[in-house]
Scaffold this active site. Structure first.
Site, PDB file in Angstrom:
ATOM      1  N   ILE A   2      -8.361  -7.302  19.465  1.00 33.52           N
ATOM      2  CA  ILE A   2      -8.925  -8.274  18.526  1.00 33.52           C
ATOM      3  C   ILE A   2      -7.907  -9.390  18.305  1.00 33.52           C
ATOM      4  CG2 ILE A   2     -10.027  -8.598  16.282  1.00 33.52           C
ATOM      5  CD1 ILE A   2     -11.423  -6.475  18.135  1.00 33.52           C
ATOM      6  N   VAL A  45       0.812  -1.227   0.000  1.00 30.33           N
ATOM      7  CA  VAL A  45       0.000   0.000   0.000  1.00 30.33           C
ATOM      8  C   VAL A  45       0.847   1.279   0.000  1.00 30.33           C
ATOM      9  CG1 VAL A  45      -2.132  -0.945   0.981  1.00 30.33           C
ATOM     10  CG2 VAL A  45      -0.338  -0.096   2.533  1.00 30.33           C
ATOM     11  N   TYR A  76       2.470   4.134  17.313  1.00 24.21           N
ATOM     12  CA  TYR A  76       1.266   3.464  16.795  1.00 24.21           C
ATOM     13  C   TYR A  76       0.012   4.252  17.201  1.00 24.21           C
ATOM     14  CZ  TYR A  76      -2.202  -0.248  16.006  1.00 24.21           C
ATOM     15  OH  TYR A  76      -3.296  -0.977  15.580  1.00 24.21           O
ATOM     16  N   SER A 116      -8.088   2.835  16.042  1.00 26.69           N
ATOM     17  CA  SER A 116      -7.874   1.900  17.148  1.00 26.69           C
ATOM     18  C   SER A 116      -8.250   2.611  18.437  1.00 26.69           C
ATOM     19  CB  SER A 116      -6.398   1.506  17.223  1.00 26.69           C
ATOM     20  OG  SER A 116      -6.119   0.885  18.457  1.00 26.69           O
TER      21      SER A 116
HETATM   22  N1  LIG Z   1      -5.908  -6.660  16.160  1.00 27.21           N
HETATM   23  C1  LIG Z   1      -6.191  -5.642  16.934  1.00 27.21           C
HETATM   24  O1  LIG Z   1      -6.296  -5.781  18.162  1.00 27.21           O
HETATM   25  C2  LIG Z   1      -6.406  -4.266  16.337  1.00 27.21           C
HETATM   26  C3  LIG Z   1      -6.867  -3.256  17.194  1.00 27.21           C
HETATM   27  C4  LIG Z   1      -7.063  -1.984  16.679  1.00 27.21           C
HETATM   28  C5  LIG Z   1      -6.846  -1.722  15.351  1.00 27.21           C
HETATM   29  N2  LIG Z   1      -6.387  -2.708  14.520  1.00 27.21           N
HETATM   30  C6  LIG Z   1      -6.130  -2.359  13.122  1.00 27.21           C
HETATM   31  O2  LIG Z   1      -6.870  -3.216  12.268  1.00 27.21           O
HETATM   32  C7  LIG Z   1      -6.180  -3.397  11.040  1.00 27.21           C
HETATM   33  C8  LIG Z   1      -6.039  -4.880  10.756  1.00 27.21           C
HETATM   34  O3  LIG Z   1      -5.313  -5.451  11.812  1.00 27.21           O
HETATM   35  P1  LIG Z   1      -5.178  -7.019  12.074  1.00 27.21           P
HETATM   36  O4  LIG Z   1      -5.203  -7.184  13.544  1.00 27.21           O
HETATM   37  O5  LIG Z   1      -6.092  -7.789  11.229  1.00 27.21           O
HETATM   38  O6  LIG Z   1      -3.649  -7.200  11.610  1.00 27.21           O
HETATM   39  P2  LIG Z   1      -2.830  -8.403  10.943  1.00 27.21           P
HETATM   40  O7  LIG Z   1      -3.491  -9.707  11.195  1.00 27.21           O
HETATM   41  O8  LIG Z   1      -1.434  -8.176  11.384  1.00 27.21           O
HETATM   42  O9  LIG Z   1      -2.979  -8.062   9.388  1.00 27.21           O
HETATM   43  C9  LIG Z   1      -2.432  -6.891   8.881  1.00 27.21           C
HETATM   44  C10 LIG Z   1      -2.674  -6.838   7.406  1.00 27.21           C
HETATM   45  O10 LIG Z   1      -2.086  -5.627   6.910  1.00 27.21           O
HETATM   46  C11 LIG Z   1      -1.347  -5.926   5.764  1.00 27.21           C
HETATM   47  N3  LIG Z   1      -0.234  -4.997   5.558  1.00 27.21           N
HETATM   48  C12 LIG Z   1       0.684  -4.574   6.450  1.00 27.21           C
HETATM   49  N4  LIG Z   1       1.566  -3.743   5.868  1.00 27.21           N
HETATM   50  C13 LIG Z   1       1.194  -3.646   4.568  1.00 27.21           C
HETATM   51  C14 LIG Z   1       1.696  -2.942   3.461  1.00 27.21           C
HETATM   52  N5  LIG Z   1       2.790  -2.167   3.541  1.00 27.21           N
HETATM   53  N6  LIG Z   1       1.059  -3.073   2.268  1.00 27.21           N
HETATM   54  C15 LIG Z   1      -0.025  -3.862   2.161  1.00 27.21           C
HETATM   55  N7  LIG Z   1      -0.560  -4.550   3.171  1.00 27.21           N
HETATM   56  C16 LIG Z   1       0.049  -4.448   4.367  1.00 27.21           C
HETATM   57  C17 LIG Z   1      -0.849  -7.342   5.959  1.00 27.21           C
HETATM   58  O11 LIG Z   1      -0.593  -7.882   4.691  1.00 27.21           O
HETATM   59  P3  LIG Z   1       0.411  -9.084   4.424  1.00 27.21           P
HETATM   60  O12 LIG Z   1      -0.425 -10.320   4.610  1.00 27.21           O
HETATM   61  O13 LIG Z   1       0.844  -8.872   3.018  1.00 27.21           O
HETATM   62  O14 LIG Z   1       1.518  -8.990   5.442  1.00 27.21           O
HETATM   63  C18 LIG Z   1      -2.041  -7.993   6.664  1.00 27.21           C
HETATM   64  O15 LIG Z   1      -2.958  -8.497   5.744  1.00 27.21           O
HETATM   65  C19 LIG Z   1      -4.835  -2.671  11.194  1.00 27.21           C
HETATM   66  O16 LIG Z   1      -4.927  -1.385  10.608  1.00 27.21           O
HETATM   67  C20 LIG Z   1      -4.687  -2.548  12.708  1.00 27.21           C
HETATM   68  O17 LIG Z   1      -3.861  -1.472  13.081  1.00 27.21           O
HETATM   69  C21 LIG Z   1      -6.168  -3.986  14.993  1.00 27.21           C
END
Ligand SMILES: NC(=O)c1ccc[n+]([C@@H]2O[C@H](COP(=O)([O-])OP(=O)(O)OC[C@H]3O[C@@H](n4cnc5c(N)ncnc54)[C@H](OP(=O)(O)O)[C@@H]3O)[C@@H](O)[C@H]2O)c1
Length: 248
Positions: A189, A65, A156, A143
């Site tokens: 999450i 991205v 972050y 978040s």
């Molecule tokens: N989990 C939580 O507790 C939580 C809480 C608050 C907010 N969030 C937000 O929710 C969103 C999703 O989080 P998640 O927990 O599902 O995270 P995750 O399981 O770590 O997945 C992150 C995703 O982002 C993609 N990504 C990272 N860097 C990228 C880049 N440079 N270009 C394209 N894709 C990229 C990864 O792709 P690849 O597969 O190619 O690596 C992966 O699919 C994030 O924005 C995170 O900050 C999560």
């Protein structure tokens, strides 16, 4: 009739966690879905399975991205194949932490490149198509720490706070064009991203969640689906918490 029938949707970071579940839910609701990952081929098998299961296009796109030119080519591909874009979910994100005093510019740049600058860039690309249609929904991933902050997560937290602010600013600018912009602010999450902080910190944090459990990707995907659908047609500029009542 699904909630997203006839809608064309783009979800970044669709290979795992919240993004993967959002793609599945969008397909279940009848959307034509484009999802992204960085590593060529990693989405192919799962997306083919979803397309067969839900009888709707589920199309993988491979780019980082932060690569503006590649992102532009991807959005142009959607325009060519579908002629429109109704929903953008800026889900791709990274969490890299260090305590104040130890934070280098490399870390700051890496986190802001993905979590903030790419979100602005993707939004600009999507809005070009949405503006022509006079409709669209952009959904950003903020978040709970972007609203309340967290010790050890200054960068972050700042990046996710920026996402909240840019959601509100973009909504003010784009709602007159029929484009809604909202964000979800998840708490804890259960995904790879959360697991990085370790079981001990997860348990400590869990004591602050009134509902007494971690969130699941589907808890967030459900709210994202609501914001993508016409059921939220008069909702814009809002940050919706999905945190099981997290008490800071
Ligand atoms: N989990 C939580 O507790 C939580 C809480 C608050 C907010 N969030 C937000 O929710 C969103 C999703 O989080 P998640 O927990 O599902 O995270 P995750 O399981 O770590 O997945 C992150 C995703 O982002 C993609 N990504 C990272 N860097 C990228 C880049 N440079 N270009 C394209 N894709 C990229 C990864 O792709 P690849 O597969 O190619 O690596 C992966 O699919 C994030 O924005 C995170 O900050 C999560």
């Amino acid at each position: 009739m699904g909630l997203l029938e006839h809608k064309v949707c783009l979800v970044t970071g669709a290979g795992r966690g919240i993004g993967a579940e959002t793609v599945r839910k969008f397909a279940e609701e009848g959307a034509a879905v484009y999802g992204t990952a960085r590593t060529e081929g990693t989405l192919d098998a799962r997306f083919a399975e979803l397309a067969g299961q839900y009888h709707t296009p589920v199309v993988p796109l491979y780019f980082d991205v932060t690569d503006e030119a590649a992102a532009k080519r991807a959005v142009m591909q959607i325009r060519k194949e579908q002629g429109r874009l109704d929903v953008l979910v800026n889900n791709a994100g990274i969490m890299q932490d260090n305590v104040i005093g130890m934070i280098g510019y490399d870390l700051m740049r890496a986190v802001f490149d993905v979590n903030v600058f790419a979100v602005i860039s993707m939004t600009q690309l999507a809005v070009k198509l949405m503006g022509r249609q006079g409709s669209g929904s952009v959904i950003n991933l903020s978040s709970i720490v972007g609203l309340d902050g967290a010790a050890g997560q200054a960068v972050y937290s700042a990046s996710k706070g920026a996402v909240a602010a840019l959601t509100k600013a973009a909504s003010k600018e784009l709602s007159p064009k029929g484009i809604r912009v909202n964000a979800v602010a998840p708490g804890l999450i259960d995904t790879d991203l959360l697991r990085v902080i370790g079981e001990k910190r997860i348990e400590e944090n869990l004591s602050h969640v009134r509902m007494g459990r971690l969130g699941r990707p589907e808890d967030v995907a459900g709210v994202i689906t609501f914001l993508a659908s016409d059921m939220s047609g008069y909702v814009t500029g809002k940050i919706i918490g999905v945190d099981g009542d997290f008490q800071v």
